[in-house]
Design an enzyme around this catalytic site. Sequence first.
Site, mmCIF file in Angstrom:
data_model
loop_
_atom_site.group_PDB
_atom_site.id
_atom_site.type_symbol
_atom_site.label_atom_id
_atom_site.label_comp_id
_atom_site.label_asym_id
_atom_site.label_seq_id
_atom_site.Cartn_x
_atom_site.Cartn_y
_atom_site.Cartn_z
ATOM 1 C CG ASP A 23 -38.612 26.927 -6.968
ATOM 2 O OD1 ASP A 23 -37.617 26.364 -7.470
ATOM 3 O OD2 ASP A 23 -38.695 28.160 -6.800
ATOM 4 C CE LYS A 36 -32.048 23.832 -9.440
ATOM 5 N NZ LYS A 36 -33.137 24.800 -9.278
ATOM 6 C CD GLU A 90 -35.611 26.346 -11.733
ATOM 7 O OE1 GLU A 90 -35.027 27.361 -12.152
ATOM 8 O OE2 GLU A 90 -35.058 25.493 -11.010
ATOM 9 C CG ASP A 134 -36.075 31.902 -12.981
ATOM 10 O OD1 ASP A 134 -35.550 32.472 -12.006
ATOM 11 O OD2 ASP A 134 -36.525 30.741 -12.922
#
Length: 696
Positions: free
Chosen positions: A8, A70, A148, A171
């Site tokens: 992850d 990211k 994800e 999430d």
Amino acid sequence: MANVVGIDLGTTFSAVATVDQNGRAVIIPNDLGQPLTPSVVDLRFDPPVVGAEAKERQAAGDAGIGAFFKRDMGDQHAVFLEHGRQYTPVDLSALVLAYLKGCAEAYLGAPVTDAVITVPAYFNNRQRQDTIQAGRQAGLNVLRIISEPTAAALAYGIRPGLKPATVLVYDLGGGTFDISLVEIGPDALRVIATAGDHYLGGKDWDDRILRYLAAEFERQYGLDLIGNQFDDLLVRAEQIKMALSERSSVRVALDSQGQRGVFEITRDLFEELTRDLMARTEQLVESVLDDAGVSWAQISGMLLVGGSTRMPMVREYAARMIGHPPLAGIDPDQAVALGAAIQAAMDSTERQPAEPVYLLGGQRATIDVISNSLGLIVENADRSAYVNSIIIHKNQPIPCRQTRPYQLLVGQSRHGQLEVFMTQGEVTDPTGCAYLGKYVFSGIPRSRLGRVVIDVTYAYDQNGVVDVSAVERETGKPLQLTIEPLPADVPARFTRPPEPVAAAAHMTLYMAFDLSGSMSGGPLREARQAAHEFVRQIDLANASLGVIEFSDRVKTTVEATQNGKEIARGIDHLSIGRTGWSNQAHPFDALYKHLSDLGGNRYALVLTDGIWLYQQEAIQAARRCRKAGIEIIAVGFGKADQHFLASISSSDTLSFFTTLNALTETFSTIAQELTEGGGLIDPESMRRRKSLLARF
Ligand code: AMP
């Protein structure tokens, strides 16, 4: 045996997991023994330091630390400069991945070669490709990229005894929010809709605490929080937030510029300060349900993923909407990595059937969906504006491929090229789309109709990477592809109306027939047929045709016109003897009269079967025509003289010596060249056609 892992790669934290000998997915601790590694890199060291230490230095306000990279994945211009070296978001991600790979190797005592890496569901093509690239740079063979929420659902989905159901995966991490609707069946996990916000996460909740405290301090003491105090508060804001997940109130002492104040933040106040952030996540949940046409009553559970879902406001929201507490049993910080490990184990089991099979509680296939529609920019029907035309609609299961035809006017592809600007977005307005790339297709053939149909195909693979291809429909020929950088003026250039295509210049052409006595019978019939065929192949929207007959005299049978019927009638009426029986005359003075003053492209197509009496005169008159810009095409058969044909025509390429049988083919070849060239003859293309004719 080489080991496979799931990673992850998070905005704030990353984690690595594997499936152990018992078939259980487990988190691999890093070299500090922690399950989560901050996605922070201290670049002042060689090799750079990854993780908690770097995060502490970042908190201390040190320069030379890479974090939150990211968010810049896929941005070609994002670079981080340190010690004269440039680091792209891919480089920084690769450092984190390599660190996790090292931790896993130390823990497992064996090399780690293969990995599944997760990305947010809304990561676009380039961002996914960058993630694969980062994995490669870290020395990993990337088995696949998965979203994800899909990974998280996989982590929950393998728990034995879970009945078929539709669940929401909510999430909320440190910097991103993803929402997905997942169907858990007996054998498969299927994501049926997703949405997300790239710029919404726990950090925004921290910022609210920070801003509130800074404003309160200023209000009470008339002083700003400066420098270190501010950086310090940035870290403390997160701790305060986390404490508020456990307690209903937190007291905070702040020092700045000699003043000290103590402030109390209650959970209620915190929820008040962040109500709009929470509402934003709720809106996205509603939009996913809307997209999928699913009601709350059909949702059997909510999976909470990401550290920020520990906030009671999230849990309360889930319980309120579902009617019972959210599914539990998996650490929200670890679910994604665990799911990635499960996917990695499944993939490597598929690839190596001879190896020991992992005990996964039943093999499950994952089916992901495309999170944003993909399209391209085209001109609208009346060519007054640019619009986004969607090829693959959002929420289609991947992998998928979709083809759409696009009509291209030949005038638009002067250089035989088609430019495809790939978009991501749901609207027709080009300014409302994200742009993923510019694809240039070349080698588009010229068409006799002045337009070609190009079938453009987007193929979306398992990793969410898009492959673009195009085929010209008539020839079935795949077009050559070059990928070019996006120009700086995209999408601004699409707000202006398309440039008008230069209307193909009008063409005027006279067919001049030698109708001396030798043409009677078969030759005249063939000449008529050839002439009819010629007219059929000419685009009369852009051309006018006339007919002249000559032998001892010259007669204009049809003045140049775009009226096909009139031209055809003139051809049918061509007759021997009306202008005499021998070859005393030539048509060039008449042609000069009709064509010398006209604009556009002008042609004479002269057909003869014999030798003219006054050749020199004819050659001179032909020269005068050519000087006036009239192109002369000479076609001869029978007793016609090849040298003479060459000397009246504009060039060797435009002089044809043929047979009666090949007359129609010759005329139609010339017409095709004229039409496909938009009224112009390309010598190279004409030569090719001529060599094919010679075989006829
Ligand atoms: P992730 O990106 O999933 O690792 O999530 C990290 C985010 O979760 C950060 O913003 C953390 O501040 C937040 N977080 C972690 N633990 C808690 C907690 N107990 N309460 C509230 N937020 C938390």
